[in-house]
Design a protein around this motif. Structure first.
Motif, mmCIF file in Angstrom:
data_model
loop_
_atom_site.group_PDB
_atom_site.id
_atom_site.type_symbol
_atom_site.label_atom_id
_atom_site.label_comp_id
_atom_site.label_asym_id
_atom_site.label_seq_id
_atom_site.Cartn_x
_atom_site.Cartn_y
_atom_site.Cartn_z
ATOM 1 N N ILE A 155 39.542 94.777 -9.302
ATOM 2 C CA ILE A 155 40.571 93.868 -9.819
ATOM 3 C C ILE A 155 40.826 92.731 -8.827
ATOM 4 O O ILE A 155 41.003 91.585 -9.232
ATOM 5 C CB ILE A 155 41.865 94.645 -10.155
ATOM 6 N N PHE A 185 38.035 90.394 -9.380
ATOM 7 C CA PHE A 185 38.220 89.653 -10.635
ATOM 8 C C PHE A 185 39.156 88.461 -10.438
ATOM 9 O O PHE A 185 38.914 87.380 -10.976
ATOM 10 C CB PHE A 185 38.781 90.555 -11.737
ATOM 11 N N GLY A 186 40.226 88.666 -9.684
ATOM 12 C CA GLY A 186 41.161 87.566 -9.429
ATOM 13 C C GLY A 186 40.569 86.520 -8.494
ATOM 14 O O GLY A 186 40.742 85.322 -8.703
ATOM 15 N N LYS A 210 37.961 83.901 -9.848
ATOM 16 C CA LYS A 210 38.503 82.890 -10.763
ATOM 17 C C LYS A 210 38.835 81.575 -10.057
ATOM 18 O O LYS A 210 39.183 80.600 -10.701
ATOM 19 C CB LYS A 210 39.721 83.448 -11.493
ATOM 20 N N GLY A 251 47.962 84.730 -13.511
ATOM 21 C CA GLY A 251 46.938 85.736 -13.781
ATOM 22 C C GLY A 251 46.042 85.960 -12.578
ATOM 23 O O GLY A 251 45.723 87.103 -12.231
ATOM 24 N N GLU A 311 46.168 89.462 -10.468
ATOM 25 C CA GLU A 311 45.011 90.337 -10.275
ATOM 26 C C GLU A 311 44.753 90.586 -8.794
ATOM 27 O O GLU A 311 44.463 91.713 -8.392
ATOM 28 C CB GLU A 311 43.771 89.748 -10.939
ATOM 29 N N GLY A 352 45.172 94.267 -7.097
ATOM 30 C CA GLY A 352 44.023 94.840 -6.410
ATOM 31 C C GLY A 352 44.315 95.148 -4.956
ATOM 32 O O GLY A 352 44.012 96.238 -4.451
ATOM 33 N N LEU A 357 48.770 96.514 -13.716
ATOM 34 C CA LEU A 357 47.402 96.376 -14.238
ATOM 35 C C LEU A 357 47.359 96.671 -15.731
ATOM 36 O O LEU A 357 46.635 96.005 -16.472
ATOM 37 C CB LEU A 357 46.454 97.298 -13.468
ATOM 38 N N ASN A 362 48.602 93.566 -17.337
ATOM 39 C CA ASN A 362 47.570 92.540 -17.196
ATOM 40 C C ASN A 362 46.447 92.770 -18.207
ATOM 41 O O ASN A 362 45.969 91.829 -18.843
ATOM 42 C CB ASN A 362 47.046 92.579 -15.757
ATOM 43 N N MET A 363 46.026 94.015 -18.352
ATOM 44 C CA MET A 363 44.950 94.324 -19.290
ATOM 45 C C MET A 363 45.405 94.208 -20.741
ATOM 46 O O MET A 363 44.602 93.906 -21.620
ATOM 47 C CB MET A 363 44.371 95.715 -19.009
ATOM 48 N N PRO A 368 38.635 95.381 -20.781
ATOM 49 C CA PRO A 368 40.059 95.563 -20.463
ATOM 50 C C PRO A 368 40.586 96.946 -20.856
ATOM 51 O O PRO A 368 41.413 97.522 -20.141
ATOM 52 C CB PRO A 368 40.770 94.466 -21.249
#
Length: 144
Positions: A16, A19-20, A23, A49, A53, A57, A85, A88-89, A116
């Protein structure tokens, strides 16, 4: 404790956070922007977002790695991060289900929200494990 469950928060935290972090860079930055805008969500959710993330994480990683040093904070931090999370998902699932969001800007180009949902289940499993650990700790006698 089952090894899968033991390493679940580490896996979640690392993935996670990554993932953040990605971006911030193209093409992920453009894909994320397109996801948010195409789904009709407000654009202020883009930095939220990304930060969310990364914070989730990092919280999972730190709470797991330093669980013996920060014993009193480890479970609440991991619990809040896991709950965050799940939220978020839930937003990610909403985005996946929007017909205006093209599959080409979604992870692996997969339109159904399998990814997700997978991470949501892992976060729920983490919350369940934390709950069980708290229940076991309460069941122990005071001097144990």
């Amino acid at each position: 404790m089952n090894k899968v469950l033991k390493y679940n928060p580490l896996f979640l935290g690392a993935v996670i956070f990554l993932f953040g972090f990605v971006k911030f860079f193209d093409p992920f930055k453009i894909w994320f922007y397109t996801q948010i805008v195409s789904s009709g969500l407000p654009t202020f959710l883009i930095p939220l977002g990304m930060a969310g993330e990364m914070c989730i994480g990092l919280s999972l990683l730190l709470a797991t790695v330093f669980r013996k040093r920060i014993r009193s904070l480890s479970r609440p931090v991991a619990g809040l991060a896991s709950a965050g999370l799940i939220v978020n998902m839930a937003v990610a699932i909403y985005v996946h289900l929007q017909p205006e969001v093209p599959a080409s800007v979604l992870p692996l180009g997969i339109k159904p929200p399998f990814i997700p949902l997978f991470f949501m289940v892992l976060a729920a499993l983490n919350l369940f494990q934390l709950y069980r650990a708290n229940e076991r700790a309460r069941a122990l006698p005071a001097g144990a």
